[in-house]
Design a protein around this motif. Sequence first.
Motif, PDB file in Angstrom:
ATOM      1  N   MET A  67      36.740  33.188  48.241  1.00  0.00           N
ATOM      2  CA  MET A  67      35.982  34.619  48.745  1.00  0.00           C
ATOM      3  C   MET A  67      37.207  35.574  48.738  1.00  0.00           C
ATOM      4  O   MET A  67      37.091  36.738  48.891  1.00  0.00           O
ATOM      5  N   ALA A  68      38.694  35.103  48.886  1.00  0.00           N
ATOM      6  CA  ALA A  68      39.800  35.944  48.960  1.00  0.00           C
ATOM      7  C   ALA A  68      39.875  36.749  47.555  1.00  0.00           C
ATOM      8  O   ALA A  68      40.380  37.967  47.305  1.00  0.00           O
ATOM      9  N   LYS A  69      39.164  36.119  46.394  1.00  0.00           N
ATOM     10  CA  LYS A  69      39.287  36.944  45.218  1.00  0.00           C
ATOM     11  C   LYS A  69      37.946  37.534  45.008  1.00  0.00           C
ATOM     12  O   LYS A  69      37.888  38.809  44.512  1.00  0.00           O
ATOM     13  N   ALA A  70      36.953  37.240  45.643  1.00  0.00           N
ATOM     14  CA  ALA A  70      35.421  37.930  45.617  1.00  0.00           C
ATOM     15  C   ALA A  70      35.481  39.130  46.281  1.00  0.00           C
ATOM     16  O   ALA A  70      34.648  39.973  46.057  1.00  0.00           O
ATOM     17  N   ARG A  71      36.324  39.294  47.445  1.00  0.00           N
ATOM     18  CA  ARG A  71      36.562  40.592  48.106  1.00  0.00           C
ATOM     19  C   ARG A  71      37.529  41.137  47.700  1.00  0.00           C
ATOM     20  O   ARG A  71      37.872  42.283  48.291  1.00  0.00           O
ATOM     21  N   SER A  72      38.235  40.973  46.569  1.00  0.00           N
ATOM     22  CA  SER A  72      39.378  41.845  46.097  1.00  0.00           C
ATOM     23  C   SER A  72      38.661  43.163  45.607  1.00  0.00           C
ATOM     24  O   SER A  72      37.689  43.333  45.223  1.00  0.00           O
ATOM     25  N   THR A  73      39.425  44.321  45.871  1.00  0.00           N
ATOM     26  CA  THR A  73      38.963  45.694  44.940  1.00  0.00           C
ATOM     27  C   THR A  73      39.824  46.002  43.834  1.00  0.00           C
ATOM     28  O   THR A  73      40.984  45.434  43.804  1.00  0.00           O
ATOM     29  N   THR A  74      39.320  46.639  43.027  1.00  0.00           N
ATOM     30  CA  THR A  74      40.106  47.279  41.655  1.00  0.00           C
ATOM     31  C   THR A  74      40.457  48.854  42.052  1.00  0.00           C
ATOM     32  O   THR A  74      39.630  49.434  42.344  1.00  0.00           O
ATOM     33  N   GLN A  75      41.678  48.920  41.645  1.00  0.00           N
ATOM     34  CA  GLN A  75      42.039  50.220  42.000  1.00  0.00           C
ATOM     35  C   GLN A  75      42.522  50.774  40.303  1.00  0.00           C
ATOM     36  O   GLN A  75      43.179  49.991  39.770  1.00  0.00           O
ATOM     37  N   PRO A  76      42.188  52.085  39.885  1.00  0.00           N
ATOM     38  CA  PRO A  76      42.436  52.492  38.792  1.00  0.00           C
ATOM     39  C   PRO A  76      43.917  52.655  38.674  1.00  0.00           C
ATOM     40  O   PRO A  76      44.612  52.936  39.740  1.00  0.00           O
ATOM     41  N   ALA A  99      21.248  28.469  62.484  1.00  0.00           N
ATOM     42  CA  ALA A  99      22.302  28.688  63.375  1.00  0.00           C
ATOM     43  C   ALA A  99      23.262  29.807  63.472  1.00  0.00           C
ATOM     44  O   ALA A  99      24.099  29.944  64.095  1.00  0.00           O
ATOM     45  N   ASN A 100      23.053  30.632  62.589  1.00  0.00           N
ATOM     46  CA  ASN A 100      23.834  31.810  62.328  1.00  0.00           C
ATOM     47  C   ASN A 100      23.232  33.069  62.453  1.00  0.00           C
ATOM     48  O   ASN A 100      23.647  34.128  61.460  1.00  0.00           O
ATOM     49  N   GLY A 101      22.241  33.365  63.123  1.00  0.00           N
ATOM     50  CA  GLY A 101      21.487  34.623  63.450  1.00  0.00           C
ATOM     51  C   GLY A 101      20.900  35.095  61.912  1.00  0.00           C
ATOM     52  O   GLY A 101      20.750  36.121  61.678  1.00  0.00           O
ATOM     53  N   GLY A 102      20.335  33.753  61.217  1.00  0.00           N
ATOM     54  CA  GLY A 102      19.753  34.534  59.819  1.00  0.00           C
ATOM     55  C   GLY A 102      20.692  34.802  58.777  1.00  0.00           C
ATOM     56  O   GLY A 102      20.209  34.596  57.644  1.00  0.00           O
ATOM     57  N   ALA A 103      22.204  34.580  58.920  1.00  0.00           N
ATOM     58  CA  ALA A 103      22.859  34.876  57.765  1.00  0.00           C
ATOM     59  C   ALA A 103      23.429  33.612  57.259  1.00  0.00           C
ATOM     60  O   ALA A 103      23.923  32.590  58.053  1.00  0.00           O
ATOM     61  N   TYR A 104      23.386  33.467  56.163  1.00  0.00           N
ATOM     62  CA  TYR A 104      24.056  32.143  55.551  1.00  0.00           C
ATOM     63  C   TYR A 104      25.627  32.111  55.594  1.00  0.00           C
ATOM     64  O   TYR A 104      26.393  33.164  54.831  1.00  0.00           O
ATOM     65  N   PRO A 105      26.291  31.382  56.193  1.00  0.00           N
ATOM     66  CA  PRO A 105      27.711  31.305  56.117  1.00  0.00           C
ATOM     67  C   PRO A 105      28.162  31.068  54.582  1.00  0.00           C
ATOM     68  O   PRO A 105      28.035  29.919  54.055  1.00  0.00           O
ATOM     69  N   PRO A 106      29.083  31.907  54.101  1.00  0.00           N
ATOM     70  CA  PRO A 106      29.275  31.705  52.665  1.00  0.00           C
ATOM     71  C   PRO A 106      30.389  30.678  52.390  1.00  0.00           C
ATOM     72  O   PRO A 106      31.205  30.396  53.335  1.00  0.00           O
ATOM     73  N   ASP A 107      30.325  30.266  51.191  1.00  0.00           N
ATOM     74  CA  ASP A 107      31.624  29.338  50.595  1.00  0.00           C
ATOM     75  C   ASP A 107      32.692  30.304  50.439  1.00  0.00           C
ATOM     76  O   ASP A 107      32.823  31.280  49.894  1.00  0.00           O
ATOM     77  N   LEU A 108      33.719  29.670  51.139  1.00  0.00           N
ATOM     78  CA  LEU A 108      35.175  30.517  51.192  1.00  0.00           C
ATOM     79  C   LEU A 108      35.964  30.098  50.134  1.00  0.00           C
ATOM     80  O   LEU A 108      37.217  30.702  50.139  1.00  0.00           O
ATOM     81  N   SER A 109      35.712  29.279  49.376  1.00  0.00           N
ATOM     82  CA  SER A 109      36.864  28.728  48.383  1.00  0.00           C
ATOM     83  C   SER A 109      37.336  29.832  47.326  1.00  0.00           C
ATOM     84  O   SER A 109      38.312  29.907  47.037  1.00  0.00           O
TER      85      SER A 109
END
Length: 184
Positions: free
Chosen positions: A44-53, A32-42
């Motif tokens: 996600m806000a932490k999973a996509r955080s970046t680390t800065q030195p 249903a999504n062009g071959g991409a799996y819709p990820p679990d968002l629970s």
Amino acid sequence: MADPDAETGVRPAVAADRWPSPFASDRDARDANGGAYPPDLSVMAKARSTTQPFPWWILNYFTAYSEGGPDYIHALLMGYEETPPAGSEVPDGKYYNHVFPGHAIGMPPPLADGLVTYETAEDGSSVPATAEQYSRDVSAFLMWIAEPHLVDRKETGFKVMAFLFLFAVIMYLVKRKLWAKVDH
Ligand code: HEM
């Protein structure tokens, strides 16, 4: 709520239940999504955080901006472009998004102006019913569900650090007093 462990196969839902998936299987979700799996968002806000030195993350306190996490999600939701820039190709079933790595995302733009309206507050003020506003709200919500106890954790951490600092000062003074009469 369906639960194979329940006696009748269904039971009343509780707050700790996961949101049921709208898709019967992972394959259906991809189809249903062009071959991409819709990820679990629970988380996600932490999973996509970046680390800065150190010391660059200190700047975030002053600019109120950090590159990853909810700011990334907000930018992603706002990053769709109907006409991709000249020279970039978007495969069928994908959408051009200048924020997504690779720019071709499987998620259709989920937000549009006017989808929901907000209640007007008692003082007559109301929040604009725009995609920009929804995106800010949903990103803030995703950060909260990713770590609901963040504020408590930081408050406790601050108290612990303050206590350790005071304790170290007191211990230093105690040490000076105890050793004052000893030649060394
Ligand atoms: C406001 C609601 C939504 C939010 C906040 C949201 C957020 C996100 C985020 C943060 C990602 C991860 C992007 C990354 O990997 O960096 C993602 C991926 C994805 N989402 Fe959504 N999403 C929403 C609604 C939807 C809807 C309604 C669909 C399906 C119709 C959908 C389908 C997908 C798919 C297929 C991906 C994987 C994209 C890829 O890897 O190409 N999302 N979404």
